[in-house]
Design a protein around this motif. Structure first.
Motif, PDB file in Angstrom:
ATOM      1  N   PRO A   1      69.529 -28.602  48.837  1.00 39.60           N
ATOM      2  CA  PRO A   1      68.375 -28.250  50.948  1.00 39.60           C
ATOM      3  C   PRO A   1      69.930 -27.050  51.030  1.00 39.60           C
ATOM      4  O   PRO A   1      70.757 -27.479  51.340  1.00 39.60           O
ATOM      5  CB  PRO A   1      69.107 -29.185  51.053  1.00 39.60           C
ATOM      6  N   GLY A   2      69.025 -26.265  51.917  1.00 39.21           N
ATOM      7  CA  GLY A   2      69.871 -24.957  52.747  1.00 39.21           C
ATOM      8  C   GLY A   2      70.365 -24.110  52.005  1.00 39.21           C
ATOM      9  O   GLY A   2      71.147 -23.351  52.299  1.00 39.21           O
ATOM     10  N   SER A   3      69.619 -24.010  50.674  1.00 36.13           N
ATOM     11  CA  SER A   3      71.015 -22.824  50.415  1.00 36.13           C
ATOM     12  C   SER A   3      69.523 -21.978  49.229  1.00 36.13           C
ATOM     13  O   SER A   3      68.506 -22.043  48.733  1.00 36.13           O
ATOM     14  CB  SER A   3      70.865 -23.564  48.537  1.00 36.13           C
ATOM     15  N   ASP A   4      69.667 -20.692  49.021  1.00 39.73           N
ATOM     16  CA  ASP A   4      68.885 -19.856  48.923  1.00 39.73           C
ATOM     17  C   ASP A   4      69.950 -19.481  47.330  1.00 39.73           C
ATOM     18  O   ASP A   4      70.264 -19.710  46.673  1.00 39.73           O
ATOM     19  CB  ASP A   4      69.106 -18.250  49.283  1.00 39.73           C
ATOM     20  N   ALA A   5      68.759 -17.797  46.198  1.00 38.03           N
ATOM     21  CA  ALA A   5      68.642 -18.036  45.614  1.00 38.03           C
ATOM     22  C   ALA A   5      70.781 -17.138  45.285  1.00 38.03           C
ATOM     23  O   ALA A   5      70.700 -18.137  43.708  1.00 38.03           O
ATOM     24  CB  ALA A   5      68.359 -16.512  44.784  1.00 38.03           C
TER      25      ALA A   5
ATOM     26  N   ALA B   1      73.145 -18.994  46.213  1.00 37.82           N
ATOM     27  CA  ALA B   1      73.929 -19.973  46.235  1.00 37.82           C
ATOM     28  C   ALA B   1      73.709 -20.819  45.082  1.00 37.82           C
ATOM     29  O   ALA B   1      74.233 -20.696  44.554  1.00 37.82           O
ATOM     30  CB  ALA B   1      73.867 -21.313  47.906  1.00 37.82           C
ATOM     31  N   ALA B   2      72.697 -20.941  44.872  1.00 39.70           N
ATOM     32  CA  ALA B   2      72.112 -21.419  43.737  1.00 39.70           C
ATOM     33  C   ALA B   2      72.881 -20.985  42.102  1.00 39.70           C
ATOM     34  O   ALA B   2      73.083 -20.982  41.355  1.00 39.70           O
ATOM     35  CB  ALA B   2      70.364 -21.273  43.281  1.00 39.70           C
TER      36      ALA B   2
ATOM     37  N   TRP C   1      66.774 -22.795  37.001  1.00 41.57           N
ATOM     38  CA  TRP C   1      66.540 -23.470  38.276  1.00 41.57           C
ATOM     39  C   TRP C   1      65.448 -22.302  39.121  1.00 41.57           C
ATOM     40  O   TRP C   1      65.152 -21.490  38.909  1.00 41.57           O
ATOM     41  CB  TRP C   1      68.042 -22.804  39.300  1.00 41.57           C
ATOM     42  N   ALA C   2      65.086 -22.689  40.292  1.00 40.61           N
ATOM     43  CA  ALA C   2      64.177 -21.724  41.347  1.00 40.61           C
ATOM     44  C   ALA C   2      64.594 -21.499  42.991  1.00 40.61           C
ATOM     45  O   ALA C   2      65.125 -22.894  43.125  1.00 40.61           O
ATOM     46  CB  ALA C   2      62.838 -22.555  41.207  1.00 40.61           C
ATOM     47  N   THR C   3      64.091 -21.083  43.753  1.00 41.28           N
ATOM     48  CA  THR C   3      64.651 -20.934  45.232  1.00 41.28           C
ATOM     49  C   THR C   3      63.425 -20.606  45.668  1.00 41.28           C
ATOM     50  O   THR C   3      62.279 -20.161  45.465  1.00 41.28           O
ATOM     51  CB  THR C   3      65.608 -19.871  45.917  1.00 41.28           C
TER      52      THR C   3
END
Length: 485
Positions: free
Chosen positions: A407-411, A413-414, A443-445
């Protein structure tokens, strides 16, 4: 004894005896001549000597109260049955009377046990006095025997009750404290008299009052279970090191206790945290009671402490099992589902989700056994445990399936998280080159207005796409790449 004295003697409401102790005097003289000095030790050495003295006493006269008390018809009836009247414990108390006479005393008294002719046991308060003019021969001694059975029975019952209560206190398996809260009652009364109505607000404004009240508690006694609970060798050690037992979190529950007392709740309980003298935590269920008869001043209160440390540990472990996968130590599917719902409700965006699948787990289980497969799962759990910290969470959601919520993380950061996972996998495989970990990752944002279910499905599809490519050609360089949904 003249006629008037005789009438008084016969009509006296107390049992009275006139006895001749001259035979006892003769025995005393003989023993003195033999060098006896400590008459008590002499008697204790051989109780038959006490019996000899008793046989040497001649009963000359008794009054009506004596006959009534001992249920005798006449003096002869009584004297012929003295062995029934004076027996058992009577010899021990008889030593006191004889010792007084041996030491030249003309007045003596003692407690003893007599029996009526019907066998009724009586506690007797005996008083004796050598009549004037007979001090040298002891030929006339006046004795009174008062039946104090009712009083002595009450005294014995009181002693038994006290011993029973003390036994319950001392041997209780629960930690018990007797404390004096009278100073605290005075402090509360002072606050009340000052016009304070909302005591909770008062404590918010004056937190030092709680500490002041804690310092006014006076410990009267504790039982053995208390010493064992806190690891104290004795009461003095416990008292000297109280500050090590009651600290940190203790002030808050004591504040609530004061609020109960302010509201006249003299019996209450709550959970608290104390510490043993070795520093270990003791989770405690505290029961507080002002003892009966002390409601007006709180000078005696009982604190019962039940050690629930094991129970709290069990509860914590059960709670852990409810949220964690035992094998990998990661969160489980139940926690993962709850966390998805929580993030959905909070509309916490952006959110990134990483889905992972441990490749080849079934083959390892089939070919090498489940222990080998479990080892792979544990190793991957350690990898994820090494990269995840709150507010992120990693969970094992199936046999070989894992999910990482960010939570709170964009692409960006992922993507960085995925790279970190790969780096740790590479390091881990260097240590276990004979059993390398192979993981498919997708993974996905989140997109604008996208639900968590839709986001997870995109990450899941990306992971399966990576798995499909890997299965087609494990030696292809693209095998190590990660799919993004």
């Amino acid at each position: 004894m003249n006629v008037s004295d005789s009438s008084i003697f016969d009509l006296a409401p107390v049992a009275m005896w006139i006895e001749d102790f001259s035979g006892v005097k003769q025995l005393f003289d003989r023993w003195r001549a033999e060098g006896v000095e400590d008459i008590r030790a002499f008697f204790r050495e051989d109780m038959s000597r006490v019996e000899a003295c008793s046989r040497a006493i001649e009963v000359l006269r008794v009054n009506r109260k004596t006959l009534s008390l001992y249920e005798a018809q006449t003096l002869e009836h009584l004297t012929s049955n003295l062995s029934t009247v004076f027996r058992d414990e009577m010899l021990d108390s008889h030593i006191n009377e004889l010792s007084a006479l041996w030491n030249g005393e003309t007045d003596f008294e003692s407690m003893g046990v007599n029996y009526s002719l019907s066998g009724r046991r009586m506690d007797i308060h005996l008083k004796g006095s050598v009549l004037p003019g007979h001090e040298e021969t002891l030929s006339r001694v006046l004795l009174t025997t008062e039946d104090v059975s009712e009083r002595e029975s009450a005294r014995r019952n009181e002693i038994a009750s006290r011993q029973y209560a003390e036994g319950l206190f001392s041997n209780s398996p629960v930690s018990l404290w007797v404390e004096d809260f009278s100073a605290i009652k005075d402090l509360l009364e002072d606050v009340r008299l000052s016009g304070v109505e909302d005591f909770r607000v008062f404590l918010d404004v004056h937190p030092e009052f709680v500490r002041q009240c804690m310092s006014e508690i006076r410990i009267i006694d504790v039982n053995q279970a208390t010493l064992e609970l806190f690891g104290a060798s004795d009461l003095n050690t416990l008292l000297a090191r109280q500050n090590e037992i009651f600290r940190d979190e203790m002030e808050k529950p004591f504040r609530e206790q004061l609020l109960d007392l302010w509201d006249d709740k003299l019996h209450h309980h709550r959970e608290v945290v104390n510490y043993a003298l070795d520093g270990s935590i003791r989770n405690i269920l505290l029961h507080f009671s002002v003892l009966p008869g002390h409601e007006h001043d709180w000078s005696q209160v009982q604190i019962a402490l039940t050690d629930i440390t094991a129970r709290k540990k069990a509860e914590a472990y059960l709670e852990y099992l409810g949220k964690h996968d035992v094998l990998t130590k990661l969160y489980n599917r139940a926690f993962y589902t709850d966390e998805l719902n929580r993030i959905e409700r909070k509309s916490q965006r952006p959110v990134s989700v990483i889905m992972m699948d441990l490749n080849g787990l079934k083959q390892v289980n089939d070919q090498l056994g489940h222990d080998a497969g479990d080892s792979l799962l544990r190793r991957f759990g350690e990898v994820l445990e090494g990269v995840v910290s709150r507010p992120f969470s990693a969970a094992r959601i199936g046999g070989d399936e894992f999910a990482l919520l960010m939570p709170g993380s964009d692409a960006k950061a992922a993507s960085a998280m995925v790279e970190t996972i790969h780096e740790l996998l590479h390091i881990n495989n260097q240590f276990y080159s004979n059993a390398p970990l192979s993981v498919s990752i997708g993974w996905a944002t989140s997109r604008e207005g996208e639900s968590m279910d839709a986001l997870v499905k995109r990450a899941d599809m990306a992971m399966y796409e990576h798995k499909r490519l890997s299965a087609r050609d494990p030696l292809n360089p693209d095998y190590a790449k990660v799919s993004r949904g």
